[in-house]
Write an enzyme that holds these catalytic residues in place. Sequence first.
Site, PDB file in Angstrom:
ATOM      1  N   PRO A 136       0.760  -1.192  -0.123  1.00  0.00           N
ATOM      2  CA  PRO A 136       0.193   0.243   0.126  1.00  0.00           C
ATOM      3  C   PRO A 136       0.905   1.392  -0.050  1.00  0.00           C
ATOM      4  O   PRO A 136       0.598   2.199  -0.565  1.00  0.00           O
ATOM      5  CB  PRO A 136      -0.917  -0.150   1.245  1.00  0.00           C
ATOM      6  CG  PRO A 136      -0.898  -1.611   1.692  1.00  0.00           C
ATOM      7  CD  PRO A 136       0.464  -2.047   0.959  1.00  0.00           C
ATOM      8  N   GLU A 365       4.383  -2.451 -13.688  1.00  0.00           N
ATOM      9  CA  GLU A 365       5.872  -2.883 -14.333  1.00  0.00           C
ATOM     10  C   GLU A 365       6.454  -1.740 -14.448  1.00  0.00           C
ATOM     11  O   GLU A 365       7.344  -1.587 -15.412  1.00  0.00           O
ATOM     12  CB  GLU A 365       5.514  -3.587 -15.377  1.00  0.00           C
ATOM     13  CG  GLU A 365       4.505  -4.689 -15.488  1.00  0.00           C
ATOM     14  CD  GLU A 365       5.449  -6.018 -15.027  1.00  0.00           C
ATOM     15  OE1 GLU A 365       6.488  -6.207 -14.750  1.00  0.00           O
ATOM     16  OE2 GLU A 365       4.359  -7.109 -14.435  1.00  0.00           O
TER      17      GLU A 365
HETATM   18  C1  LIG Z   1      -4.129  -3.695 -12.487  1.00  0.00           C
HETATM   19  C2  LIG Z   1      -2.833  -3.408 -11.759  1.00  0.00           C
HETATM   20  C3  LIG Z   1      -2.153  -4.798 -11.485  1.00  0.00           C
HETATM   21  C4  LIG Z   1      -1.004  -4.871 -10.885  1.00  0.00           C
HETATM   22  N1  LIG Z   1      -0.337  -6.009 -10.714  1.00  0.00           N
HETATM   23  C5  LIG Z   1       0.572  -6.053  -9.858  1.00  0.00           C
HETATM   24  C6  LIG Z   1       1.043  -7.393  -9.481  1.00  0.00           C
HETATM   25  O1  LIG Z   1       0.690  -8.376  -9.992  1.00  0.00           O
HETATM   26  N2  LIG Z   1       2.212  -7.449  -8.421  1.00  0.00           N
HETATM   27  C7  LIG Z   1       2.632  -6.458  -7.812  1.00  0.00           C
HETATM   28  O2  LIG Z   1       3.668  -6.369  -6.933  1.00  0.00           O
HETATM   29  N3  LIG Z   1       2.135  -4.903  -8.268  1.00  0.00           N
HETATM   30  C8  LIG Z   1       1.107  -4.885  -9.189  1.00  0.00           C
HETATM   31  N4  LIG Z   1       0.821  -3.883  -9.426  1.00  0.00           N
HETATM   32  C9  LIG Z   1       1.135  -2.465  -8.766  1.00  0.00           C
HETATM   33  C10 LIG Z   1       2.095  -1.750  -9.822  1.00  0.00           C
HETATM   34  O3  LIG Z   1       3.184  -2.087 -10.177  1.00  0.00           O
HETATM   35  C11 LIG Z   1       1.959  -0.100  -9.085  1.00  0.00           C
HETATM   36  O4  LIG Z   1       0.892   0.432  -9.030  1.00  0.00           O
HETATM   37  C12 LIG Z   1       3.238   0.776  -9.558  1.00  0.00           C
HETATM   38  O5  LIG Z   1       4.446   0.297  -9.308  1.00  0.00           O
HETATM   39  C13 LIG Z   1       3.104   2.065  -9.345  1.00  0.00           C
HETATM   40  O6  LIG Z   1       2.684   2.224  -7.656  1.00  0.00           O
HETATM   41  P1  LIG Z   1       1.724   3.036  -7.215  1.00  0.00           P
HETATM   42  O7  LIG Z   1       0.601   2.842  -7.731  1.00  0.00           O
HETATM   43  O8  LIG Z   1       1.893   2.857  -5.872  1.00  0.00           O
HETATM   44  O9  LIG Z   1       1.853   4.629  -7.520  1.00  0.00           O
HETATM   45  P2  LIG Z   1       2.988   5.533  -6.824  1.00  0.00           P
HETATM   46  O10 LIG Z   1       4.437   5.010  -6.783  1.00  0.00           O
HETATM   47  O11 LIG Z   1       2.546   6.189  -5.717  1.00  0.00           O
HETATM   48  O12 LIG Z   1       3.216   6.783  -8.005  1.00  0.00           O
HETATM   49  C14 LIG Z   1       2.329   7.588  -8.159  1.00  0.00           C
HETATM   50  C15 LIG Z   1       2.709   8.750  -9.468  1.00  0.00           C
HETATM   51  O13 LIG Z   1       4.065   9.162  -8.622  1.00  0.00           O
HETATM   52  C16 LIG Z   1       5.061   8.882  -9.877  1.00  0.00           C
HETATM   53  N5  LIG Z   1       6.443   8.875  -9.047  1.00  0.00           N
HETATM   54  C17 LIG Z   1       6.660   8.038  -8.055  1.00  0.00           C
HETATM   55  N6  LIG Z   1       7.947   8.141  -7.752  1.00  0.00           N
HETATM   56  C18 LIG Z   1       8.412   8.929  -8.530  1.00  0.00           C
HETATM   57  C19 LIG Z   1       9.903   9.790  -8.691  1.00  0.00           C
HETATM   58  N7  LIG Z   1      10.657   9.262  -7.829  1.00  0.00           N
HETATM   59  N8  LIG Z   1       9.837  10.491  -9.838  1.00  0.00           N
HETATM   60  C20 LIG Z   1       8.883  10.974 -10.331  1.00  0.00           C
HETATM   61  N9  LIG Z   1       7.516  10.712 -10.221  1.00  0.00           N
HETATM   62  C21 LIG Z   1       7.369   9.766  -9.337  1.00  0.00           C
HETATM   63  C22 LIG Z   1       4.402   7.659 -10.448  1.00  0.00           C
HETATM   64  O14 LIG Z   1       5.162   7.550 -11.667  1.00  0.00           O
HETATM   65  C23 LIG Z   1       3.069   7.952 -10.503  1.00  0.00           C
HETATM   66  O15 LIG Z   1       2.608   8.765 -11.593  1.00  0.00           O
HETATM   67  C24 LIG Z   1      -0.527  -3.621 -10.301  1.00  0.00           C
HETATM   68  C25 LIG Z   1      -1.168  -2.394 -10.515  1.00  0.00           C
HETATM   69  C26 LIG Z   1      -2.244  -2.386 -11.217  1.00  0.00           C
HETATM   70  C27 LIG Z   1      -3.036  -0.931 -11.513  1.00  0.00           C
END
Ligand SMILES: Cc1cc2nc3c(=O)[nH]c(=O)nc-3n(C[C@H](O)[C@H](O)[C@H](O)COP(=O)(O)OP(=O)(O)OC[C@H]3O[C@@H](n4cnc5c(N)ncnc54)[C@H](O)[C@@H]3O)c2cc1C
Length: 386
Positions: A136, A365
């Site tokens: 989360p 990814e």
């Molecule tokens: C349908 C779906 C299936 C998924 N399946 C899996 C799975 O099977 N296994 C698994 O482990 N995960 C899975 N995920 C998770 C996915 O890998 C994450 O959602 C993704 O890594 C982004 O993390 P977050 O959603 O917490 O966004 P955050 O990391 O909170 O990012 C939010 C925004 O901030 C930006 N951001 C963050 N850090 C920076 C930075 N340093 N500089 C600039 N911008 C930044 C991001 O690019 C994004 O635009 C899935 C997600 C979805 C939506």
Amino acid sequence: MTTELDFLDLDRLLSEEERLIRDTTRGFVTDKVLPEVAGWFERGEFPRELAKELGGLGLLGMHLHGYGCAGTNAVSYGLAALELEAGDSGLRSFASVQGSLAMFPIWRYGSEEQKQRWLPRMAAGEVIGCFGLTEPDFGSNPAGMRTSARRDGGDWLLNGTKMWITNGGIADVAVVWARADEGVLGFLVPTDTPGFATRDIDRKLSLRASVTSELILDDCRLPGDAVLPEVHGMRGPLSCLNEARYGIIWGAMGAARACFASALAYATTRVQFDRPIGGFQLTQQKLADMLVELSKGTLLALHLGRMKDDGRLTPEQVSLGKLNNVREALQIARAARTILGANGVTLEYPVIRHANNLESVLTYEGTSEIHSLILGQALTGLDAFQ
Ligand SMILES: Cc1cc2nc3c(=O)[nH]c(=O)nc-3n(C[C@H](O)[C@H](O)[C@H](O)COP(=O)(O)OP(=O)(O)OC[C@H]3O[C@@H](n4cnc5c(N)ncnc54)[C@H](O)[C@@H]3O)c2cc1C
């Protein structure tokens, strides 16, 4: 022979075997997926029986060798990903997670006993896997993970929560990454283990024909041999993501091709102002731009695939491919949506489904921002992540 969907005649660059795998996958998608997928999307379901059908076709873990896996080259794996995603990104996600995120770490980092126990049944689609990395509070920065693994006698005790896990609620085994004293370790968690639970994430408007879940580990007790013995540190999960991202480079072009085909067919039949809308220059501009990016993206996927088969493909090159192809696929889907007018927002056509799905593909990814930062670091040597 060039066609509007293979304008550069890339077909000629494929081997006989590669074409056969592509055509078999395309036939499966045409017969079994396309007639049903709008309903699956609408109801928010992934029919579990698809797993065995994909397994029967040899499409699960297909680029791995031995243990019941098909052992194809990387280009064949990519072509299959493209055809599956021309059906739906949820279907390709299922196959990517099963093959690249669940089977790959077992195949690459598992003990012989773990490989024998899990891989043949996973290749057949009898056992479904998932990959738990995201939490989360830790998405783009998974290295901050809080899920913990601590020794308790000869056992391991896992505690924590994983979020957004594809296949989570239908999985038989979860590959869970957790922090231990010796660094990040991978664990194989049979999903009937006491202390392991899942909760599906409902109300998502993207990748609806795919199960996405939360994994809850509450004093989940595992035997000592549940750990993947051959890896520790973030190298483990990141290497798996690299495999799956490679499939996305191809898959995104499948979604794009389906949108392009739908828009092209619509443009030649829909009449406004007494002529097909494809006769207007503005529509032709959209179609031409879509064709250019579809052709370039597919060629890029093939080039990166040949490099992977040569053992030369770097993670940064994979980032370039994922960044470009998902971004362009989304643009193609949005442009296609406009060509279909009001029909473009219904499930009678595949376009809005693909466009919505691609929003997830853009995020998972590694988000497009993270892939830009990976390329920025490769170019400048400077880390702009934090
Ligand atoms: C349908 C779906 C299936 C998924 N399946 C899996 C799975 O099977 N296994 C698994 O482990 N995960 C899975 N995920 C998770 C996915 O890998 C994450 O959602 C993704 O890594 C982004 O993390 P977050 O959603 O917490 O966004 P955050 O990391 O909170 O990012 C939010 C925004 O901030 C930006 N951001 C963050 N850090 C920076 C930075 N340093 N500089 C600039 N911008 C930044 C991001 O690019 C994004 O635009 C899935 C997600 C979805 C939506």
